[in-house]
Design an enzyme around this catalytic site. Structure first.
Site, short mmCIF file in Angstrom:
data_model
loop_
_atom_site.label_atom_id
_atom_site.label_comp_id
_atom_site.label_asym_id
_atom_site.label_seq_id
_atom_site.Cartn_x
_atom_site.Cartn_y
_atom_site.Cartn_z
N LYS A 11 0.76 -1.23 0.04
CA LYS A 11 -0.08 -0.21 0.09
C LYS A 11 0.63 1.39 0.11
O LYS A 11 0.62 2.29 -0.65
CB LYS A 11 -0.92 0.05 1.19
CG LYS A 11 -2.05 -0.87 1.00
CD LYS A 11 -3.02 -0.77 2.11
CE LYS A 11 -4.40 -1.38 1.89
NZ LYS A 11 -4.32 -2.86 1.58
N GLU A 45 -2.72 6.61 7.85
CA GLU A 45 -3.37 7.54 6.82
C GLU A 45 -4.49 8.29 7.51
O GLU A 45 -4.97 7.86 8.48
CB GLU A 45 -3.79 6.43 5.86
CG GLU A 45 -4.23 7.32 4.25
CD GLU A 45 -4.55 6.15 3.32
OE1 GLU A 45 -3.59 5.91 2.46
OE2 GLU A 45 -5.52 5.41 3.30
N ARG A 98 -6.49 -7.78 -10.42
CA ARG A 98 -7.29 -9.13 -10.58
C ARG A 98 -8.62 -8.90 -10.88
O ARG A 98 -8.93 -7.60 -11.09
CB ARG A 98 -7.33 -10.21 -9.41
CG ARG A 98 -7.63 -9.35 -8.32
CD ARG A 98 -7.93 -10.44 -7.02
NE ARG A 98 -8.12 -9.58 -5.82
CZ ARG A 98 -9.35 -8.87 -5.52
NH1 ARG A 98 -10.33 -9.11 -6.40
NH2 ARG A 98 -9.54 -8.55 -4.22
#
Length: 445
Positions: free
Chosen positions: A116, A200, A293
C-alpha cells in the site's frame, strides 16, 4: 485465442469462468480440494484434478500442485480468479516460467501495487489523488504517533501488505493508536508475513467507489464504469451497484481519468480495479488501493456495458483486440449485486452447513452466479460467499424493484444466509435515497 485454460480457483468464480470457456470453445480444467469433490464447478469443467486436502495452503495455494495439474492436462493458460493466488507475483512468475500463459497483469505490476505504501507513492507521482498519509512504513509506534500528529486524528492504521479490507483499524487518539498499531502490526506479520504499517487520514463519512480498468494487448489502458461499494460490514463489501448514485458526469470523468493514470503508471495489462474513497461533502476522492485481478463484483460492470470481462481477459492474454471499441464505450441502465453469504443476517457470523434446498430466482434482468447446489456443503475451510445475486434494470428504481423480487424468490435451506438482511436493506430509506456511506450497515444494526 487460448485453447485450454486451467482455473486456479473454486466455487462461483471457477464456475463462472467455465461458462465463458464453454461459450468460446475453450477446454476448461478445474482444480479442486478433497473437500470440494462433486461441487458444481468440478463437474461442469471439461477436466478436473484434485490438488490436495481441504486446507487451502495444501491445495488452492499450492503452487507446485497447481502447476503439476496444468502440465498433466496440457493446459495452455492459467486463470487465477480472485483470492487465493490471484495477486501472488511469485505464482504469476512461476506460471510463465513453466511456459504457460498468465491471465492477469505482470508480476511487476502485482508487486508494485501489492504494497500500500509503495502503491500510494507511485500514484502520487502519477498525479492520482492520495489521502494524507505516510510515505514510508511507520517502523515504531513513536513514528506512527508523530505521523498521526501531522495528519490529524482520527487516523486509519493499515497493514501495508493487506488488501480486501483486512488489517485495518481506526485510532481516534494517541492511546488508541498505541493499541491499534500493535494489533495491526501483529496481524500483518501473521497474515501477510510483513508487519509494515501505514498511517493515513481517516474520513468519518466516506463512500467507497472503484473503477474497472482493462490494460489491452496493444498497451492502452481503458477505464470502464465506476462501481459503488459502500454497503460493507467489517470493511468487507456486501452490495455493489453501477453506476454510483453519488457520481455526477463531471466527477465520473475525473474518476476515469485517474484510473487510467493509475494503470499507465505500472503499464497495466488485463483486468484490474482502482479503488478510491470519496468524500461526499467535498467531492474529493483519494486512491485507496489497486486490485490486480478480476473483482468479485465484476458482473454489474458487465451488465451495464454488455460485455463479458472474462472473455476480455482471455483475449488480452492471447494478444487479441477487445470485443468493443475502446473509444465508443456506452452504458445502459443500472445494475446491483448482492453477495449471498453463509452467515447470519444480524451479526454476519459464519454459518456453514449442508444445502438441503437451493432455489435460485430467475426472470428478466436477473442473474445468479452461484457456487453451490442442493446436497452440496458449505464448509468452514473457505470464504462464506455462496452466490452473487445480480439484477439489471432500466434505472436504479427498476433495479431495486427487481432485486426485492429476486431476494424474495431465492430459497436456501441448510446454511445460514444473509438474504433477510438484503430484504431489509432494499427497504431502507437511506439506501433507497442513494445518499449512503460506508457506515450504513452499522446504522442499520
Amino acid at each position: 485465442m487460448i485453447d485450454s485454460l486451467l482455473i486456479a480457483n473454486r466455487g462461483e468464480i471457477a464456475r463462472r469462468i467455465v461458462r465463458t470457456t464453454k461459450r468460446l470453445g475453450i477446454r476448461s480444467i478445474a482444480v479442486y480440494s478433497e473437500a470440494d469433490a462433486g461441487m458444481p464447478f468440478v463437474t461442469e469443467a471439461d477436466e478436473a484434478v484434485c490438488v490436495g486436502p481441504a486446507n487451502p495452503a495444501q491445495s488452492y495455494r499450492n503452487t507446485e500442485a497447481i502447476l503439476a495439474a496444468a502440465k498433466s492436462t496440457g493446459a495452455q493458460a492459467v486463470h487465477p480468479g480472485y483470492g487465493f493466488l490471484s495477486e501472488n507475483a511469485e505464482f504469476a512468475r512461476a506460471v510463465e516460467a513453466n511456459g504457460l500463459i498468465w491471465v492477469g497483469p505482470s508480476a511487476e505490476a502485482i508487486t508494485a501495487m501489492g504494497d500500500k505504501i509503495n502503491a500510494r507513492n507511485l500514484m502520487a507521482a502519477a498525479g492520482v489523488p492520495v489521502a494524507p498519509g505516510t510515505q514510508d512504513p511507520a517502523a515504531t509506534v513513536e513514528a506512527a504517533l508523530a505521523a498521526a500528529e501531522d495528519i490529524g486524528f482520527p487516523v486509519m492504521v493499515k497493514a501495508a501488505a493487506g488488501g480486501g479490507g483486512m488489517g485495518m483499524a481506526v485510532a481516534a487518539d494517541p492511546d488508541a493508536l498505541r493499541t491499534e498499531y500493535d494489533k495491526v502490526r501483529a496481524f500483518a506479520e501473521r497474515m501477510f508475513g510483513d508487519g509494515s504499517v501505514l498511517i493515513e487520514r481517516y474520513f468519518p463519512r466516506v463512500r467507497h467507489v472503484e473503477v474497472q480498468i482493462l490494460g489491452l494487448a496493444d498497451g492502452r489502458v481503458v477505464a470502464l464504469s465506476e462501481r459503488e461499494c459502500s454497503v460493507q460490514r467489517r470493511n468487507q463489501k456486501l452490495v455493489e451497484e453501477a453506476p454510483s448514485p453519488a457520481v455526477s458526469p463531471e466527477l465520473r470523468q475525473r474518476f476515469l481519468a485517474a484510473a487510467v493514470k493509475a494503470g499507465e503508471a505500472v503499464r497495466y495489462r488485463n483486468a484490474g480495479t482502482v479503488e478510491c474513497l470519496l468524500d461526499p461533502s467535498t467531492g474529493e476522492f483519494f486512491f485507496l488501493e489497486m486490485n490486480t485481478r478480476l473483482q468479485v463484483e465484476h458482473p454489474i460492470t458487465e451488465l451495464i456495458h454488455g460485455l463479458d470481462l472474462v472473455e476480455e481477459q482471455l483475449r488480452i492474454a492471447s494478444g487479441e483486440a477487445p470485443t468493443f471499441d475502446p473509444d465508443a464505450l456506452t452504458t445502459t441502465g443500472h445494475a446491483i449485486e448482492l453477495r449471498v453469504n453463509a452467515e447470519d443476517p444480524k451479526r454476519f457470523l459464519p454459518g456453514p452447513g449442508k444445502v438441503a434446498t437451493w432455489v435460485e430466482p430467475s426472470g428478466d434482468g436477473v442473474r445468479v452466479d452461484s457456487g453451490y447446489a442442493p446436497d452440496t456443503t458449505v464448509t468452514p475451510f473457505y470464504d462464506s460467499l455462496m452466490a452473487k445475486l445480480i439484477v439489471h434494470g432500466s434505472d436504479r428504481a427498476d433495479a431495486i424493484a427487481k432485486a426485492r423480487a429476486a431476494v424474495a424468490g431465492f430459497e436456501i435451506v441448510g446454511p445460514k444466509n444473509n438474504l433477510p438482511f438484503f430484504a431489509e436493506l432494499l427497504e431502507n430509506p437511506e439506501f433507497l435515497g442513494g445518499d449512503y456511506d460506508t457506515g450504513i450497515v452499522a446504522r442499520m444494526r
